[in-house]
Design a protein around this motif. Structure first.
Motif, PDB file in Angstrom:
ATOM      1  N   LEU A  11      38.143  10.346  43.476  1.00  0.00           N
ATOM      2  CA  LEU A  11      38.442   9.137  42.692  1.00  0.00           C
ATOM      3  C   LEU A  11      37.800   7.909  43.329  1.00  0.00           C
ATOM      4  O   LEU A  11      37.274   7.027  42.642  1.00  0.00           O
ATOM      5  N   ILE A  12      37.834   7.870  44.653  1.00  0.00           N
ATOM      6  CA  ILE A  12      37.255   6.722  45.356  1.00  0.00           C
ATOM      7  C   ILE A  12      35.730   6.742  45.206  1.00  0.00           C
ATOM      8  O   ILE A  12      35.108   5.709  44.951  1.00  0.00           O
ATOM      9  N   ASN A  34      40.418  -3.620  43.180  1.00  0.00           N
ATOM     10  CA  ASN A  34      41.870  -3.494  43.380  1.00  0.00           C
ATOM     11  C   ASN A  34      42.318  -2.038  43.342  1.00  0.00           C
ATOM     12  O   ASN A  34      43.205  -1.640  44.097  1.00  0.00           O
ATOM     13  N   GLU A  35      41.715  -1.256  42.457  1.00  0.00           N
ATOM     14  CA  GLU A  35      42.098   0.163  42.376  1.00  0.00           C
ATOM     15  C   GLU A  35      41.731   0.890  43.671  1.00  0.00           C
ATOM     16  O   GLU A  35      42.500   1.708  44.184  1.00  0.00           O
ATOM     17  N   ILE A  36      40.549   0.593  44.206  1.00  0.00           N
ATOM     18  CA  ILE A  36      40.150   1.251  45.469  1.00  0.00           C
ATOM     19  C   ILE A  36      41.083   0.806  46.591  1.00  0.00           C
ATOM     20  O   ILE A  36      41.509   1.620  47.426  1.00  0.00           O
ATOM     21  N   ALA A  37      41.426  -0.489  46.610  1.00  0.00           N
ATOM     22  CA  ALA A  37      42.343  -0.980  47.651  1.00  0.00           C
ATOM     23  C   ALA A  37      43.670  -0.224  47.584  1.00  0.00           C
ATOM     24  O   ALA A  37      44.246   0.150  48.614  1.00  0.00           O
ATOM     25  N   MET A 158      41.323  -2.789  56.604  1.00  0.00           N
ATOM     26  CA  MET A 158      40.972  -2.047  55.400  1.00  0.00           C
ATOM     27  C   MET A 158      39.755  -2.695  54.763  1.00  0.00           C
ATOM     28  O   MET A 158      39.775  -3.890  54.452  1.00  0.00           O
ATOM     29  N   CYS A 159      38.671  -1.910  54.643  1.00  0.00           N
ATOM     30  CA  CYS A 159      37.496  -2.460  53.963  1.00  0.00           C
ATOM     31  C   CYS A 159      37.017  -1.424  52.952  1.00  0.00           C
ATOM     32  O   CYS A 159      37.486  -0.289  52.953  1.00  0.00           O
ATOM     33  N   ILE A 160      36.098  -1.807  52.118  1.00  0.00           N
ATOM     34  CA  ILE A 160      35.635  -0.853  51.106  1.00  0.00           C
ATOM     35  C   ILE A 160      34.331  -0.232  51.564  1.00  0.00           C
ATOM     36  O   ILE A 160      34.201   0.989  51.627  1.00  0.00           O
TER      37      ILE A 160
END
Ligand code: PRP
Ligand code: URA
Length: 209
Positions: A11-12, A34-37, A158-160
């Protein structure tokens, strides 16, 4: 040294493809950040302690578990970190939110602080620092040092998207900080941008370019 978690859940990975794509518009970019966070938050909160409580279901009394232990604060690094706040608050609604404003000087790539407001009791909280991009690592490292100066002991980042250089800097400066990210990319370019990356996260979240 604390672990670096690179979350390659399907999903990510799917959502990352959406935000990397330069044709993705502001609305969808913001939603997917926001969804990934939120998905990263699921993993970053895995070690939250639980305590047993007794409740009554419609059928019987039973012992069950609820989250206990230290309280949490999230600290987005302005501006782009703001894009991750709602995703985290969806899962941890009682978290307090501090803010730290840093921008990266385009010439020197050094972080410059311009704003800071933390909850009064931040030293008693576990802190999750939010920033979608860990590039040179200068901004995250400076923000985390700032938070440590307030007496905070337990910090997660937390980073993307992270670069190898940013991870190395974090591990050198703050080996006690666990990192949660969605991808580790190839490298930085000559302007300090992550390659392939997603461009300027702040501009894409707020539509400023
Ligand atoms: C971006 C990003 C990080 C920083 C990462 O912010 O959101 O905070 O750069 O780069 P670094 O790891 O090399 O420090 P920017 O300075 O563009 O500010 P903005 O969020 O206000 O756009
Ligand atoms: N900041 C961003 O927004 N993107 C990058 O690739 C590097 C720093």
């Amino acid at each position: 040294m604390k672990q670096v978690h690179i979350m390659d859940h399907p999903l990510i990975q799917h959502k990352l493809s959406i935000i990397r794509d330069k044709t993705t518009g502001v609305k969808e970019f913001r939603e997917v950040i926001n969804e990934i966070a939120m998905l990263l938050c699921y993993e970053a909160t895995r070690d939250f302690p639980l305590k047993e409580v007794e409740i009554e279901t419609p059928v019987a009394f039973t012992k069950t578990k609820v989250i206990s232990g230290k309280k949490v604060a999230i600290v987005p690094i302005l501006r782009a970190g703001l894009g991750m706040v709602d995703g985290i608050l969806n899962l941890v609604p009682a978290a307090k939110v501090g803010h730290i404003g840093l921008y990266r000087d385009p010439e020197t790539l050094q972080p410059v602080e311009y704003y800071c407001k933390f909850p009064n009791d931040i030293s008693e909280r576990d802190v999750i620092v939010l920033d979608p991009m860990l590039a040179t690592g200068g901004s995250a490292s400076a923000a985390i040092q700032f938070i440590k100066n307030y007496g905070v002991k337990n910090i997660k980042l937390m980073c993307i998207i992270a670069s190898p250089e940013g991870i190395a800097k974090m591990q050198a400066d703050h080996p006690d900080v666990e990192i949660f990210c969605a991808a580790k990319d190839e490298r930085l370019n000559d302007h300090g941008y992550i390659v392939p990356g997603l461009g300027d996260a702040g501009d894409r979240i707020f539509g400023t370019k």
